[in-house]
Design an enzyme around this catalytic site. Structure first.
Site, PDB file in Angstrom:
ATOM      1  N   HIS A 257       0.586  -0.852  -0.271  1.00 42.97           N
ATOM      2  CA  HIS A 257       0.428  -0.250  -0.016  1.00 42.97           C
ATOM      3  C   HIS A 257       0.986   1.095   0.148  1.00 42.97           C
ATOM      4  O   HIS A 257       0.269   2.111  -0.260  1.00 42.97           O
ATOM      5  CB  HIS A 257      -0.909   0.362   1.195  1.00 42.97           C
ATOM      6  CG  HIS A 257      -1.476  -1.699   1.876  1.00 42.97           C
ATOM      7  ND1 HIS A 257      -2.319  -1.528   0.788  1.00 42.97           N
ATOM      8  CD2 HIS A 257      -1.703  -2.131   2.181  1.00 42.97           C
ATOM      9  CE1 HIS A 257      -3.170  -2.667   1.043  1.00 42.97           C
ATOM     10  NE2 HIS A 257      -2.758  -3.375   2.498  1.00 42.97           N
TER      11      HIS A 257
ATOM     12  N   HIS B 298       5.807   6.480   6.878  1.00 43.54           N
ATOM     13  CA  HIS B 298       5.188   6.366   5.220  1.00 43.54           C
ATOM     14  C   HIS B 298       4.437   7.602   4.453  1.00 43.54           C
ATOM     15  O   HIS B 298       4.614   8.786   4.796  1.00 43.54           O
ATOM     16  CB  HIS B 298       4.171   5.023   5.659  1.00 43.54           C
ATOM     17  CG  HIS B 298       3.010   5.506   5.778  1.00 43.54           C
ATOM     18  ND1 HIS B 298       2.010   5.590   7.082  1.00 43.54           N
ATOM     19  CD2 HIS B 298       1.677   6.462   5.354  1.00 43.54           C
ATOM     20  CE1 HIS B 298       1.821   5.738   7.536  1.00 43.54           C
ATOM     21  NE2 HIS B 298       0.748   6.443   6.369  1.00 43.54           N
TER      22      HIS B 298
ATOM     23  N   HIS C  11       2.722   8.888   0.849  1.00 44.09           N
ATOM     24  CA  HIS C  11       1.524   9.323  -0.362  1.00 44.09           C
ATOM     25  C   HIS C  11       1.622   9.676  -0.897  1.00 44.09           C
ATOM     26  O   HIS C  11       1.961  10.884  -0.745  1.00 44.09           O
ATOM     27  CB  HIS C  11       0.097   8.757   0.538  1.00 44.09           C
ATOM     28  CG  HIS C  11      -0.717   8.410   1.501  1.00 44.09           C
ATOM     29  ND1 HIS C  11      -1.424   7.836   1.576  1.00 44.09           N
ATOM     30  CD2 HIS C  11      -0.237   8.504   3.276  1.00 44.09           C
ATOM     31  CE1 HIS C  11      -2.050   6.903   3.015  1.00 44.09           C
ATOM     32  NE2 HIS C  11      -1.174   7.393   3.803  1.00 44.09           N
TER      33      HIS C  11
ATOM     34  N   GLU D 195      -3.067  13.141   0.409  1.00 45.89           N
ATOM     35  CA  GLU D 195      -4.393  12.994   1.068  1.00 45.89           C
ATOM     36  C   GLU D 195      -5.344  14.110   1.537  1.00 45.89           C
ATOM     37  O   GLU D 195      -6.304  14.175   0.990  1.00 45.89           O
ATOM     38  CB  GLU D 195      -4.605  11.796   2.221  1.00 45.89           C
ATOM     39  CG  GLU D 195      -3.337  11.138   1.807  1.00 45.89           C
ATOM     40  CD  GLU D 195      -3.670   9.422   2.476  1.00 45.89           C
ATOM     41  OE1 GLU D 195      -3.943   9.605   3.662  1.00 45.89           O
ATOM     42  OE2 GLU D 195      -4.442   8.392   1.844  1.00 45.89           O
TER      43      GLU D 195
ATOM     44  N   HIS E 234       3.549  11.005   6.646  1.00 43.61           N
ATOM     45  CA  HIS E 234       2.786  10.504   7.712  1.00 43.61           C
ATOM     46  C   HIS E 234       3.801   9.937   8.300  1.00 43.61           C
ATOM     47  O   HIS E 234       4.198   8.397   8.754  1.00 43.61           O
ATOM     48  CB  HIS E 234       1.607   9.603   7.478  1.00 43.61           C
ATOM     49  CG  HIS E 234       0.636  10.053   6.987  1.00 43.61           C
ATOM     50  ND1 HIS E 234      -0.578   9.711   6.273  1.00 43.61           N
ATOM     51  CD2 HIS E 234       0.139  11.490   6.994  1.00 43.61           C
ATOM     52  CE1 HIS E 234      -1.389  10.291   5.463  1.00 43.61           C
ATOM     53  NE2 HIS E 234      -0.413  11.279   6.173  1.00 43.61           N
TER      54      HIS E 234
ATOM     55  N   THR F 279      -6.712   6.589   7.195  1.00 45.53           N
ATOM     56  CA  THR F 279      -6.778   6.827   6.206  1.00 45.53           C
ATOM     57  C   THR F 279      -6.390   5.179   5.813  1.00 45.53           C
ATOM     58  O   THR F 279      -7.077   5.386   4.411  1.00 45.53           O
ATOM     59  CB  THR F 279      -5.458   7.578   5.230  1.00 45.53           C
ATOM     60  OG1 THR F 279      -4.765   7.683   5.170  1.00 45.53           O
ATOM     61  CG2 THR F 279      -6.276   9.232   5.878  1.00 45.53           C
ATOM     62  N   THR F 280      -6.592   4.499   6.358  1.00 42.24           N
ATOM     63  CA  THR F 280      -6.602   3.239   5.477  1.00 42.24           C
ATOM     64  C   THR F 280      -7.080   2.579   6.894  1.00 42.24           C
ATOM     65  O   THR F 280      -7.277   2.692   7.558  1.00 42.24           O
ATOM     66  CB  THR F 280      -4.888   2.576   5.969  1.00 42.24           C
ATOM     67  OG1 THR F 280      -4.548   1.980   6.949  1.00 42.24           O
ATOM     68  CG2 THR F 280      -3.931   3.779   4.261  1.00 42.24           C
TER      69      THR F 280
HETATM   70  N1  LIG Z   1       0.847   1.146   4.658  1.00 42.77           N
HETATM   71  C1  LIG Z   1      -0.119   1.173   5.489  1.00 42.77           C
HETATM   72  N2  LIG Z   1      -0.332   2.656   6.196  1.00 42.77           N
HETATM   73  C2  LIG Z   1      -0.798   2.339   7.206  1.00 42.77           C
HETATM   74  C3  LIG Z   1      -1.820   3.088   8.307  1.00 42.77           C
HETATM   75  C4  LIG Z   1      -1.820   3.123   9.513  1.00 42.77           C
HETATM   76  C5  LIG Z   1      -2.081   3.906  10.799  1.00 42.77           C
HETATM   77  C6  LIG Z   1      -2.269   4.699  10.126  1.00 42.77           C
HETATM   78 CL1  LIG Z   1      -2.323   6.329  11.212  1.00 42.77          CL
HETATM   79  C7  LIG Z   1      -2.113   5.189   8.756  1.00 42.77           C
HETATM   80  S1  LIG Z   1      -2.353   6.919   7.920  1.00 42.77           S
HETATM   81  N3  LIG Z   1      -2.105   6.706   6.765  1.00 42.77           N
HETATM   82  O1  LIG Z   1      -3.713   7.196   8.777  1.00 42.77           O
HETATM   83  O2  LIG Z   1      -1.542   7.756   8.478  1.00 42.77           O
HETATM   84  C8  LIG Z   1      -1.538   3.887   7.936  1.00 42.77           C
HETATM   85  C9  LIG Z   1      -1.327   1.130   7.294  1.00 42.77           C
HETATM   86  S2  LIG Z   1      -0.978   0.420   5.904  1.00 42.77           S
HETATM   87 ZN   LIG Z   2      -0.992   7.751   5.800  1.00 42.45          ZN
END
Ligand SMILES: Nc1nc(-c2ccc(Cl)c(S(N)(=O)=O)c2)cs1
Ligand SMILES: [Zn+2]
Length: 263
Positions: free
Chosen positions: A71, A98, A100, A110, A123, A204-205
């Site tokens: 992802h 990570h 986006h 996002e 993030h 957001t996932t």
């Molecule tokens: N690639 C992936 N991202 C997540 C994940 C887990 C916790 C969070 Cl807080 C987020 S996000 N995009 O809201 O920051 C994403 C799971 S798998």
């Molecule tokens: Zn994220």
């Protein structure tokens, strides 16, 4: 495979895709305090309690493990770094970082700010550091620091270790160890991090748990165009390398009755 896995629209619209695109995400994804949102800066309410953050352990040089999880690209931050301040109710341990992104410069973030999307959004995911095993499904279990990423013509040395690792994790469920780097060098300068937006939202996932205290910083990170393009060039969503990883962006969600604040 029985349970269809979740995916982004770009994957769901592929012929013979059996994954669930954003419209079909389950869990809490259809609730009313979801993320991301468009931030209308003129409607954000000044909140003097939104003090600067303190970053602890962000200056430690480490060889981070980074993975392609199908992802996004995710740096595993373990339990060395944490944040405090920023009107957070406690210290929050850094868990993972990570991003986006898209392939175009104006649609990979996002969140959007006054309708403007950026090339990428980074993030840094944190979890509330509690000793006891108090119910952790609370609204403030997570704190995510969100940084917009703009594309420019200057190399961002702090991002090089991550960019150089991408070619080693092109397919899902692969890991590699980055060259030594420190989180601090990936962020805008600390003195630029006093201005941010704050609201309560969700992952957001999937399962889109509504447990996130969101902080969206005004000051963007700047990457060189070549560094930015490496993400959508080197990474794939699938083992067969038929779909490069990009547009891993959830559509904007309704603000509803929430108030966005600003420092
Ligand atoms: N690639 C992936 N991202 C997540 C994940 C887990 C916790 C969070 Cl807080 C987020 S996000 N995009 O809201 O920051 C994403 C799971 S798998
Ligand atoms: Zn994220």
């Amino acid at each position: 495979i029985c349970a269809a896995h979740w995916c982004y629209e770009i994957q769901a619209k592929e012929p013979n895709s059996h994954c669930q695109g954003p419209a079909d995400w389950t869990g809490d994804c259809k609730k009313t305090h979801q993320s991301p949102i468009n931030i209308v800066t003129t409607e954000a309410k000044m909140n003097p309690d939104l003090k600067p953050f303190t970053f602890h352990g962000y200056d430690q040089k480490k060889k981070w493990v980074v993975k392609n999880d199908g992802h996004s690209v995710k740096m595993m931050l373990g339990d060395g770094s944490f944040i405090a301040g920023g009107d957070l109710p406690a210290q929050y341990q850094a868990v993972q970082l990570h991003l986006h992104w898209s392939q175009e410069f104006d649609k990979g973030s996002e969140h959007s700010i006054d309708g403007k999307h950026f090339a990428m959004e980074m993030h840094v995911v944190h979890e509330k550091a509690t000793s006891s095993n108090k119910a952790q499904d609370s609204q403030d279990k997570n704190a995510v620091l969100a940084f917009m990423v703009e594309v420019g013509d200057e190399m961002n040395q702090g991002f090089q270790p991550l960019v150089e690792a991408l070619s080693h994790i092109s397919t899902p469920n692969t890991n590699t160890t980055m060259k030594e780097s420190c989180l601090q060098d990936m962020l805008p300068k600390k003195e630029k991090l006093v201005h941010y937006f704050r609201y309560l939202g969700s992952l957001t996932t999937p399962n889109c748990d509504e447990t996130v205290i969101w902080t969206v910083f005004k000051e963007p990170i700047k990457l060189h165009k070549d560094q930015f393009l490496k993400f959508s060039k080197e990474l794939y969503y699938d083992e067969d390398k038929s779909l490069t990883m990009k547009d891993n962006v959830r559509p904007l969600q309704q603000l509803g009755n929430r108030q966005v604040f600003r420092s």
